[in-house]
Design a protein around this motif. Structure first.
Motif, PDB file in Angstrom:
ATOM      1  N   LYS A 367       0.838  -1.199   0.000  1.00 49.15           N
ATOM      2  CA  LYS A 367       0.000   0.000   0.000  1.00 49.15           C
ATOM      3  C   LYS A 367       0.875   1.252   0.000  1.00 49.15           C
ATOM      4  N   ASN A 368       0.343   2.323  -0.581  1.00 48.59           N
ATOM      5  CA  ASN A 368       1.072   3.590  -0.576  1.00 48.59           C
ATOM      6  C   ASN A 368       0.137   4.711  -0.142  1.00 48.59           C
ATOM      7  N   PRO A 369       0.681   5.771   0.460  1.00 50.10           N
ATOM      8  CA  PRO A 369      -0.168   6.850   0.992  1.00 50.10           C
ATOM      9  C   PRO A 369      -1.015   7.530  -0.069  1.00 50.10           C
ATOM     10  N   GLY A 370      -0.536   7.547  -1.326  1.00 51.29           N
ATOM     11  CA  GLY A 370      -1.310   8.185  -2.387  1.00 51.29           C
ATOM     12  C   GLY A 370      -2.462   7.331  -2.877  1.00 51.29           C
ATOM     13  N   ARG A 371      -2.514   6.067  -2.431  1.00 45.67           N
ATOM     14  CA  ARG A 371      -3.576   5.129  -2.822  1.00 45.67           C
ATOM     15  C   ARG A 371      -3.696   4.997  -4.338  1.00 45.67           C
ATOM     16  N   ARG A 372      -2.566   5.042  -5.008  1.00 47.20           N
ATOM     17  CA  ARG A 372      -2.539   4.931  -6.470  1.00 47.20           C
ATOM     18  C   ARG A 372      -1.918   3.591  -6.853  1.00 47.20           C
TER      19      ARG A 372
END
Length: 532
Positions: A367-372
């Motif tokens: 998962k990444n904070p930008g949710r991309r």
């Protein structure tokens, strides 16, 4: 598939002889048996890396994904000009649990609502699950039975090269090649579970000797070769936290890892005239070091290591992740140095959960904070008689003629993928769950789908199941119309490809056939006793 069928028949008190072309491990000589002629290298992986000639067969390459076919797959779909299957979902439902158990995929639970998610529009479903086998390799999963079950005899290094059959439409013996010599094995019943393309190849060679079999040279055998249309033409940017958090791999309490998929409902497929399709988010392309992720670069470098990479995932999937050579490792090494803490913790965690933990994690999703994320599509490949296999003039060292593979995607395959993206994009915006950003301009998206599309792992359709001999090679039981004691248990008998990976459905069909073979065996025994 062959070992699972052998043990299914043994469970029903039948004695089984398994003829395995390979040995315990694959050899260069055995790999050459699968080196067929490929006419379409842009759409199909090299044939010899999509199969393996060894005990356990293609389960040694299988990632372990288990997904049942959907109710709509069995039904007539006039908007796609597809007839109903000759077997119903209700026919296969009793075998879903046993098939999951035989594949080491836990219990047959394939739906799990997303916590705290309420949808105002039900055009797509977010609850559907894929299950994953904890032990995909059949010979490892069933090691104890291989060593102890007296009802299953396995002969390795034995390649079937032909079939003797009589005027009554019965196979009387199998012709085999072993230790550079030929021989005959008398048979009463034959279950052909050699994998999709190898089963098709053998039957085409049988047909070459008796051209009237299986619908003749212009009949269905070898035609309708399907896999799946898969790839990425868009990124998905999640705005709903609940959905974002629900799309990772997790152990659901029913015996294996699972993951949710985003799928159109039956009503949406009908309204938009879609082929069946599923979507899920994936990490950025690991080959592109611009992601600046140490863990992702560690995966890229690991897959590129001789020996290790091939042990982690099957060759076609590895090639999909790695991209074409030459590989530029320098930028990935810099990512490792840029992100040392995350990399140092991720690598041992992933290797432990991949190879040693009780439940084997099937892949990685960071998962990444930008949710991309990339948006993977896995769409049905619609049957076409022009996507097919024929026989080459070349022969392998057993004397069997090799395949000529002409694997094609059609315009309507691409159109369905594009329409499915449009419908999904609209639904995501209306529900406020996410948005899509395409990687291609509108005029280039069709070409983008075709650029991504490459298959050969899911070998479906070429020994198709049908209502009549004019339409297919086998009936709804998997029994050949022309040779009534020859039964095919393979993904090759599926008449359409669904959005689902085919292994689970093929085994359901095989377990159903096992019950029928037992019933027929009992009936014959009773008749013989009465005659005596």
């Amino acid at each position: 598939m062959g070992l699972n069928m052998a043990f299914a028949l043994a469970d029903r008190n039948l004695r089984v002889l398994v003829l395995e072309s390979g040995d315990m491990a694959e050899t260069a000589e055995n790999r050459d048996l699968s080196a067929d002629e490929l006419l379409t290298p842009d759409t199909h992986y090299a044939p010899e890396i999509t199969v393996t000639r060894r005990l356990g067969g293609a389960s040694n390459l299988w990632g372990g994904r288990c997904v049942p076919c959907d109710p709509i797959d069995f039904q007539a779909r006039p908007w796609l000009d597809l007839p109903a299957w000759p077997v119903t979902k209700a026919d296969l439902d009793p075998y879903l649990g046993p098939a999951c158990a035989a594949l080491g995929a836990g219990e047959p639970v394939f739906s799990d609502p997303v916590p705290s998610l309420t949808l105002c529009d039900d055009a797509f479903d977010t609850d559907r699950l894929e299950r994953w086998s904890d032990t995909p390799r059949a010979q490892v999963l069933h090691r104890d039975r291989l060593e102890t079950d007296p009802r299953v005899m396995i002969a390795t290094g034995v390649s079937v090269t032909g079939m003797d059959h009589n005027a009554a439409g019965k196979v009387t013996a199998l012709r085999v090649w072993m230790n550079k010599a030929t021989g005959h094995v008398p048979v009463r019943q034959v279950v052909l579970a050699a994998g999709g393309n190898a089963s098709t190849r053998l039957l085409l060679n049988v047909q070459a000797e008796t051209p009237a079999l299986f619908g003749g040279p212009d009949g269905p055998l070898g035609r309708y070769y399907m896999g799946h249309v898969n790839g990425q033409i868009a990124d998905i940017i999640m705005t709903d936290e609940a959905l974002h958090d629900a799309l990772d791999f997790y152990v659901d309490g029913h015996g294996s890892y699972v993951r949710r998929r985003i799928t159109p409902t039956d009503a949406t497929q009908k309204a938009h005239r879609l082929a069946n399709v599923a979507f899920w988010p994936v990490v950025p392309e690991i080959a592109q070091a611009a992601h600046r992720s140490g863990p992702l670069s560690s995966v890229f470098l690991g897959l590129g290591l001789p020996g290790l990479g091939s042990r982690l995932i099957a060759a076609p999937i590895r090639l999909k992740h790695m991209g074409p050579k030459p590989w530029r490792r320098g930028p990935h090494l810099r990512n490792l140095m840029r992100d040392p803490i995350k990399t140092a913790t991720f690598v041992p965690w992933f290797l432990w959960h991949r190879r040693y933990a009780r439940h084997r994690i099937p892949g990685f999703f960071l998962k990444n904070p930008g949710r991309r994320y990339g948006l993977e599509f896995h769409s049905e490949h619609l049957p076409s008689p022009d996507s097919r296999m024929t026989l080459s003039k070349a022969r392998d060292h057993t004397g069997l003629r090799r395949l000529r593979i002409d694997f094609r995607f059609a315009t309507r395959d691409v159109e369905s993928v594009l329409k499915a993206h449009i419908a999904l994009e609209r639904w995501l915006e209306e529900t406020g769950l996410a948005r899509l950003e395409y990687r291609f301009a509108p005029a280039d998206r069709a070409a983008g789908v075709l650029f991504e599309a490459r298959h050969g792992n899911h070998q479906e359709g070429t020994v198709r199941m049908a209502h009549t001999p004019q339409e297919g090679v086998v009936d709804g039981w998997g029994t050949c119309f022309d040779l009534t004691n020859l039964h095919v248990v393979s993904t090759a008998i599926l008449p359409t490809s669904s959005q689902a990976n085919p292994t689970l459905t093929a085994l359901q069909l095989g377990l159903r056939l096992a019950d029928r073979l037992v019933q027929n065996s009992v009936s014959v025994a009773h008749r013989e006793a009465a005659d005596a």
